[in-house]
Scaffold this motif. Structure first.
Motif, PDB file in Angstrom:
ATOM      1  N   VAL A 120      15.903   1.851  -3.133  1.00  0.00           N
ATOM      2  CA  VAL A 120      14.480   1.836  -2.787  1.00  0.00           C
ATOM      3  C   VAL A 120      14.256   2.767  -1.602  1.00  0.00           C
ATOM      4  CG1 VAL A 120      12.578   0.460  -1.857  1.00  0.00           C
ATOM      5  CG2 VAL A 120      14.127  -0.563  -3.526  1.00  0.00           C
ATOM      6  N   ASP A 122       1.682  -7.715  -8.941  1.00  0.00           N
ATOM      7  CA  ASP A 122       1.624  -8.576  -7.751  1.00  0.00           C
ATOM      8  C   ASP A 122       0.342  -9.399  -7.827  1.00  0.00           C
ATOM      9  OD1 ASP A 122       3.665  -6.769  -7.207  1.00  0.00           O
ATOM     10  OD2 ASP A 122       2.975  -6.252  -5.208  1.00  0.00           O
ATOM     11  N   VAL A 146       2.798   4.383  -2.733  1.00  0.00           N
ATOM     12  CA  VAL A 146       1.595   5.170  -3.043  1.00  0.00           C
ATOM     13  C   VAL A 146       0.461   4.177  -3.302  1.00  0.00           C
ATOM     14  CG1 VAL A 146       2.922   7.101  -4.005  1.00  0.00           C
ATOM     15  CG2 VAL A 146       1.950   5.386  -5.549  1.00  0.00           C
ATOM     16  N   GLN A 154      -0.695   1.612   0.291  1.00  0.00           N
ATOM     17  CA  GLN A 154       0.014   1.896   1.548  1.00  0.00           C
ATOM     18  C   GLN A 154      -0.166   3.346   2.012  1.00  0.00           C
ATOM     19  OE1 GLN A 154       4.089   0.170   1.871  1.00  0.00           O
ATOM     20  NE2 GLN A 154       3.593  -0.958   0.003  1.00  0.00           N
ATOM     21  N   LYS A 202       6.912  -3.677 -12.590  1.00  0.00           N
ATOM     22  CA  LYS A 202       7.667  -4.364 -11.525  1.00  0.00           C
ATOM     23  C   LYS A 202       6.921  -5.620 -11.079  1.00  0.00           C
ATOM     24  CE  LYS A 202       7.746  -2.918  -7.185  1.00  0.00           C
ATOM     25  NZ  LYS A 202       7.386  -4.115  -6.373  1.00  0.00           N
ATOM     26  N   PRO A 249       8.138   2.735  -3.761  1.00  0.00           N
ATOM     27  CA  PRO A 249       6.841   2.081  -3.580  1.00  0.00           C
ATOM     28  C   PRO A 249       6.113   2.716  -2.398  1.00  0.00           C
ATOM     29  CG  PRO A 249       8.618   0.704  -2.724  1.00  0.00           C
ATOM     30  CD  PRO A 249       9.224   2.018  -3.077  1.00  0.00           C
ATOM     31  N   THR A 260      12.952   1.488   3.516  1.00  0.00           N
ATOM     32  CA  THR A 260      11.790   0.789   2.970  1.00  0.00           C
ATOM     33  C   THR A 260      10.482   1.399   3.488  1.00  0.00           C
ATOM     34  OG1 THR A 260      11.978  -0.895   4.694  1.00  0.00           O
ATOM     35  CG2 THR A 260      13.060  -1.354   2.591  1.00  0.00           C
ATOM     36  N   SER A 261       9.386   1.051   2.820  1.00  0.00           N
ATOM     37  CA  SER A 261       8.106   1.731   3.088  1.00  0.00           C
ATOM     38  C   SER A 261       7.426   1.241   4.364  1.00  0.00           C
ATOM     39  CB  SER A 261       7.160   1.511   1.898  1.00  0.00           C
ATOM     40  OG  SER A 261       6.809   0.139   1.779  1.00  0.00           O
ATOM     41  N   GLN A 274       6.512  -8.896  -8.955  1.00  0.00           N
ATOM     42  CA  GLN A 274       7.042  -9.384  -7.669  1.00  0.00           C
ATOM     43  C   GLN A 274       7.082 -10.911  -7.753  1.00  0.00           C
ATOM     44  OE1 GLN A 274       7.717 -10.802  -4.874  1.00  0.00           O
ATOM     45  NE2 GLN A 274       8.725  -9.037  -3.976  1.00  0.00           N
ATOM     46  N   LYS A 296      14.218  -9.015  -4.225  1.00  0.00           N
ATOM     47  CA  LYS A 296      14.849  -8.682  -2.930  1.00  0.00           C
ATOM     48  C   LYS A 296      15.843  -9.755  -2.518  1.00  0.00           C
ATOM     49  CE  LYS A 296      11.041  -5.802  -1.300  1.00  0.00           C
ATOM     50  NZ  LYS A 296      10.025  -6.111  -2.323  1.00  0.00           N
ATOM     51  N   ASP A 319      11.180  -7.684  -8.956  1.00  0.00           N
ATOM     52  CA  ASP A 319      11.254  -7.458  -7.517  1.00  0.00           C
ATOM     53  C   ASP A 319      11.460  -8.806  -6.845  1.00  0.00           C
ATOM     54  OD1 ASP A 319      11.087  -6.573  -4.956  1.00  0.00           O
ATOM     55  OD2 ASP A 319       8.970  -5.988  -5.045  1.00  0.00           O
ATOM     56  N   ASN A 336       6.097   3.355  -7.615  1.00  0.00           N
ATOM     57  CA  ASN A 336       5.336   2.115  -7.825  1.00  0.00           C
ATOM     58  C   ASN A 336       3.977   2.120  -7.119  1.00  0.00           C
ATOM     59  OD1 ASN A 336       5.493  -0.956  -8.619  1.00  0.00           O
ATOM     60  ND2 ASN A 336       4.644  -0.871  -6.539  1.00  0.00           N
ATOM     61  N   SER A 337       2.978   1.637  -7.847  1.00  0.00           N
ATOM     62  CA  SER A 337       1.698   1.305  -7.226  1.00  0.00           C
ATOM     63  C   SER A 337       1.276  -0.062  -7.758  1.00  0.00           C
ATOM     64  CB  SER A 337       0.644   2.357  -7.566  1.00  0.00           C
ATOM     65  OG  SER A 337      -0.585   2.026  -6.956  1.00  0.00           O
ATOM     66  N   SER A 338       0.906  -0.965  -6.870  1.00  0.00           N
ATOM     67  CA  SER A 338       0.510  -2.308  -7.294  1.00  0.00           C
ATOM     68  C   SER A 338      -0.989  -2.533  -7.075  1.00  0.00           C
ATOM     69  CB  SER A 338       1.309  -3.373  -6.532  1.00  0.00           C
ATOM     70  OG  SER A 338       2.695  -3.176  -6.657  1.00  0.00           O
ATOM     71  N   ARG A 339      -1.386  -2.836  -5.830  1.00  0.00           N
ATOM     72  CA  ARG A 339      -2.775  -3.258  -5.584  1.00  0.00           C
ATOM     73  C   ARG A 339      -3.812  -2.238  -6.030  1.00  0.00           C
ATOM     74  NH1 ARG A 339      -1.722  -4.592   0.591  1.00  0.00           N
ATOM     75  NH2 ARG A 339      -0.178  -2.969   0.138  1.00  0.00           N
TER      76      ARG A 339
HETATM   77  O1  LIG Z   1      11.137  -3.294  -3.277  1.00  0.00           O
HETATM   78  C1  LIG Z   1       9.942  -3.039  -3.335  1.00  0.00           C
HETATM   79  O2  LIG Z   1       9.360  -2.984  -4.414  1.00  0.00           O
HETATM   80  C2  LIG Z   1       9.245  -2.649  -2.099  1.00  0.00           C
HETATM   81  C3  LIG Z   1      10.019  -2.026  -1.141  1.00  0.00           C
HETATM   82  C4  LIG Z   1       9.397  -1.406  -0.047  1.00  0.00           C
HETATM   83  O3  LIG Z   1      10.039  -0.760   0.774  1.00  0.00           O
HETATM   84  N1  LIG Z   1       8.048  -1.495   0.069  1.00  0.00           N
HETATM   85  C5  LIG Z   1       7.263  -2.162  -0.840  1.00  0.00           C
HETATM   86  O4  LIG Z   1       6.028  -2.163  -0.685  1.00  0.00           O
HETATM   87  N2  LIG Z   1       7.859  -2.797  -1.910  1.00  0.00           N
HETATM   88  C6  LIG Z   1       7.048  -3.570  -2.878  1.00  0.00           C
HETATM   89  O5  LIG Z   1       6.215  -2.665  -3.589  1.00  0.00           O
HETATM   90  C7  LIG Z   1       4.919  -3.232  -3.805  1.00  0.00           C
HETATM   91  C8  LIG Z   1       3.884  -2.372  -3.114  1.00  0.00           C
HETATM   92  O6  LIG Z   1       2.591  -2.808  -3.423  1.00  0.00           O
HETATM   93  P1  LIG Z   1       1.279  -1.945  -3.108  1.00  0.00           P
HETATM   94  O7  LIG Z   1       1.353  -1.572  -1.666  1.00  0.00           O
HETATM   95  O8  LIG Z   1       0.167  -2.871  -3.419  1.00  0.00           O
HETATM   96  O9  LIG Z   1       1.309  -0.737  -4.014  1.00  0.00           O
HETATM   97  C9  LIG Z   1       4.997  -4.658  -3.302  1.00  0.00           C
HETATM   98  O10 LIG Z   1       5.396  -5.484  -4.399  1.00  0.00           O
HETATM   99  C10 LIG Z   1       6.107  -4.623  -2.271  1.00  0.00           C
HETATM  100  O11 LIG Z   1       6.763  -5.875  -2.154  1.00  0.00           O
END
Ligand SMILES: O=C(O)c1cc(=O)[nH]c(=O)n1[C@@H]1O[C@H](COP(=O)(O)O)[C@@H](O)[C@H]1O
Length: 280
Positions: A190, A23, A216, A219, A59, A214, A147-148, A61, A95, A93, A245-248
């Protein structure tokens, strides 16, 4: 190899349940590249190179690329991942969710233009909005289920009065995805790491589907609880893999020139927390 087989293979090879989310936000780039959208590819490629032996998936985005007119850099990045980490499947990703004719174009974008192995989809428009993606053999289609984000409650937790047992919407979707919608075994779901109880419920309703989880890291989702709720043993033919998944937290572990090494450190730590206590 199907998307699920790719996941199982990468899980074993890299001994990992971790997916690194790509991301790229130029505002958060290391100081020497800060604000420079022409560095999106360089930044992501460095993260890929530093973590490719620690993950079972990447993944990207799409919004982070499109917002900066950087789809060409996403194409370059996809090609880079295929070159340096052919064993690691890539989930685009995006959506997406639209009527069949438009979905055909989205499917073409994901699988032909960007060469993704799977794509995330919103199932809100129903089964016929998903079908075009299933025309691509071996590709994965991962449906938003629970979703998260907290706003997910607005729809996903509502009960369906007309369906026997009055399941919640996310439960009904998990059931459909495991059964009648999944005629080619291409679907996944998801479920946010922020809701371990619902991960367990989805795993119960959809035992063989891959779960993209996603939430961890940034978030605050509980990694250990996530694994306990969703992981059902080593990659066999009958259990669905989990893709956490972990991004940031990985991408922006350091603002210095050591950003890739710092990302690797965080990925190593996260992989270790996610590794199930059960012997493999
Ligand atoms: O489909 C997704 O990847 C997704 C679904 C969801 O319910 N929540 C969610 O955070 N995501 C994606 O997962 C990633 C989470 O990023 P971080 O919170 O930085 O780890 C982002 O790219 C969100 O768009």
């Amino acid at each position: 190899m199907s998307f699920v087989q790719q996941l199982r293979h990468a899980e074993r090879l890299n001994d990992s349940l971790l997916c690194v989310g790509l991301d790229p936000d130029p505002a958060k780039f290391p100081t020497h590249w800060q604000g420079d959208a022409s560095r999106i590819y360089d930044f992501c490629a460095a993260i890929v190179d530093a973590t490719k032996d620690l993950v079972l998936a990447f993944k990207p985005q799409i919004a982070y690329f499109a917002a900066h007119r950087a789809e060409d850099q996403l194409e370059q990045l996809m090609a880079h991942i295929k070159r340096v980490a052919p064993q690691v499947p890539v989930i685009l990703d995006a959506k997406r969710g639209d009527i069949g004719a438009t979905a055909q174009q989205y499917a073409r974008e994901a699988f032909e233009r960007f060469q993704a192995d799977a794509v995330t989809l919103s199932p809100f428009m129903g089964r016929d909005s998903i079908e075009p993606y299933l025309q691509y053999p071996n590709k994965g289609a991962i449906l938003l289920c629970r979703t998260s984000n907290s706003g997910g409650d607005d729809w996903q937790m509502q009960r369906l009065a007309d369906v026997p047992g009055q399941p919640r919407l996310y439960e009904h979707l998990a059931h459909l995805a495991q059964t009648e919608w999944n005629h080619n075994g291409q679907l996944g779901l998801v479920v946010g790491a922020t809701y371990p109880q619902e991960i367990a419920r989805v795993r119960e309703l959809a035992p063989t589907l891959p779960l993209l989880i996603p939430g961890v890291g940034a978030q605050g989702g509980d990694a250990a609880a996530t694994v306990a709720a969703g992981w059902r043993g080593d990659a066999t033919q009958t259990t669905g893999p989990i893709v956490v998944n972990s991004s940031r937290a990985v991408l922006y572990a350091s603002r210095g020139e050591d950003f890739a090494a710092a990302a690797r450190r965080v990925a190593l730590e996260t992989r270790a927390v996610l590794r199930p206590t059960v012997a493999r």
